[in-house]
Write an enzyme that holds these catalytic residues in place. Sequence first.
Site, PDB file in Angstrom:
ATOM      1  N   LYS A 212       2.546  16.618  25.015  1.00  0.00           N
ATOM      2  CA  LYS A 212       3.635  17.558  24.802  1.00  0.00           C
ATOM      3  C   LYS A 212       3.590  18.007  23.350  1.00  0.00           C
ATOM      4  CE  LYS A 212       8.615  18.068  25.128  1.00  0.00           C
ATOM      5  NZ  LYS A 212       9.860  17.499  25.649  1.00  0.00           N
ATOM      6  N   ARG A 222      16.131  25.062  24.962  1.00  0.00           N
ATOM      7  CA  ARG A 222      17.125  24.400  24.107  1.00  0.00           C
ATOM      8  C   ARG A 222      18.416  25.208  24.068  1.00  0.00           C
ATOM      9  NH1 ARG A 222      12.905  22.574  19.315  1.00  0.00           N
ATOM     10  NH2 ARG A 222      11.561  21.337  20.686  1.00  0.00           N
ATOM     11  N   LYS A 234      10.729  18.326  15.677  1.00  0.00           N
ATOM     12  CA  LYS A 234      10.235  17.247  16.537  1.00  0.00           C
ATOM     13  C   LYS A 234       8.778  16.885  16.232  1.00  0.00           C
ATOM     14  CE  LYS A 234      13.605  18.006  20.254  1.00  0.00           C
ATOM     15  NZ  LYS A 234      13.830  17.949  21.717  1.00  0.00           N
ATOM     16  N   GLU A 250      -3.667  10.463  23.972  1.00  0.00           N
ATOM     17  CA  GLU A 250      -2.335  10.295  24.558  1.00  0.00           C
ATOM     18  C   GLU A 250      -2.439  10.084  26.080  1.00  0.00           C
ATOM     19  OE1 GLU A 250       0.578   9.888  23.519  1.00  0.00           O
ATOM     20  OE2 GLU A 250       0.811  10.720  21.514  1.00  0.00           O
ATOM     21  N   LYS A 265       1.886  20.286  28.294  1.00  0.00           N
ATOM     22  CA  LYS A 265       3.022  21.189  28.109  1.00  0.00           C
ATOM     23  C   LYS A 265       3.023  21.732  26.697  1.00  0.00           C
ATOM     24  CE  LYS A 265       7.995  20.910  27.893  1.00  0.00           C
ATOM     25  NZ  LYS A 265       9.146  20.058  27.887  1.00  0.00           N
ATOM     26  N   SER A 291       9.851  27.433  29.192  1.00  0.00           N
ATOM     27  CA  SER A 291      10.856  28.488  29.109  1.00  0.00           C
ATOM     28  C   SER A 291      10.373  29.724  28.345  1.00  0.00           C
ATOM     29  CB  SER A 291      12.129  27.932  28.472  1.00  0.00           C
ATOM     30  OG  SER A 291      11.861  27.371  27.201  1.00  0.00           O
ATOM     31  N   TYR A 330       9.725  27.916  36.291  1.00  0.00           N
ATOM     32  CA  TYR A 330      11.023  28.508  36.636  1.00  0.00           C
ATOM     33  C   TYR A 330      10.858  29.571  37.718  1.00  0.00           C
ATOM     34  CZ  TYR A 330      12.231  25.895  32.533  1.00  0.00           C
ATOM     35  OH  TYR A 330      12.395  24.857  31.657  1.00  0.00           O
TER      36      TYR A 330
END
Length: 341
Positions: A212, A222, A234, A250, A265, A291, A330
């Site tokens: 991510k 968000r 982040k 990872e 992602k 998004s 979505y």
Amino acid sequence: MMEADYDEFEADLDFPVDLPERPRRNRKGPGIRRMVRETILTPADFIWPAFVHDGKDDRMPIGAMPGCFRLSPKALLEEAREAVRAGVPAIALFPAISDKKKDSIATESTNPDGLLQTTVKMLKDALPDLVVITDVAMDPYSSDGHDGIVRDGKIINDETLEILAMMAVSQAEAGADMVAPSDMMDGRVGYIRAALDEEGFSETSILAYSVKYASAFYGPFRDALDSHPRAGDKKTYQMDPANAREALREVLLDVEEGADMVMVKPALPYLDVILRVKQEVDLPVAAYHVSGEYSMLKAAGERGWLDHQAVMMESHLAIKRAGADVILTYNAIEMARLLGA
Ligand code: PBG
């Protein structure tokens, strides 16, 4: 326009051109194109990420994501039925929690009567075959808007694991089929796996947000959850967009720790990473068409700058072609309807 002198043009060419290979032969008609098509999307490829809230409105529009809504549990159930009808196998739930329920240790995330838990129960009761996936991260419940505990401006890894594990167990108790840690703390997959097994939830799967990135494409999400970090960014836990070899590190850790599926992602800007992950592991690979990716295509479509339906199809096809076995999107219901038709 000038009058074309075709006869003269033709006379200048040397016929026949000697070409042993003519790739266009395999594109000459719709039947042949269908026969040689390498990637086929189906409704089963999609996971529908949905926002649920306990506000008054059944369908509260999300400004930066035209066509997406914060749904009341009742409206969510209606939409979920539509998703099932269209052939979408899974839903990923994101709760919008009111500010007064947020605190620094995400207490609300383990409330057995909380919005998320009750929504999971409602969905599993009404639609037992729908795969319900829940997000494991502190941010929707955190007064700091971070995925882990914040102390002196730092995100604390190991203490956060305990909260994530309790959250995952609470979601499993509510009936979640898969828990999806999206927090990027080190060691969380193994920690959550151990906690689930200890509490008798060895059948609850883990969909790990393994790769991510610290991406600006999450902005509209968000907004939707009102979960922007209150301070800082982040970047100490989500990955640097510049890195691809680190993605494999990872992923391999999450596989070792017991993940059932791994995720990359965002999706479209990271197709190279999806491909590398697919080549590296045997587990199913998920990709999250996030998004910001959704909103870009939507906005250009609304302005008439792009044919929305065509670019939506092409984008999902590209994500699958790169190696994704499942796509969080979505557009899941719309895509499934178009493909099923
Ligand atoms: C939070 C989470 C985020 C998304 C999914 N889970 C946002 C973030 O990490 O800040 C983003 C999804 C999207 O943009 O569609 N743990």
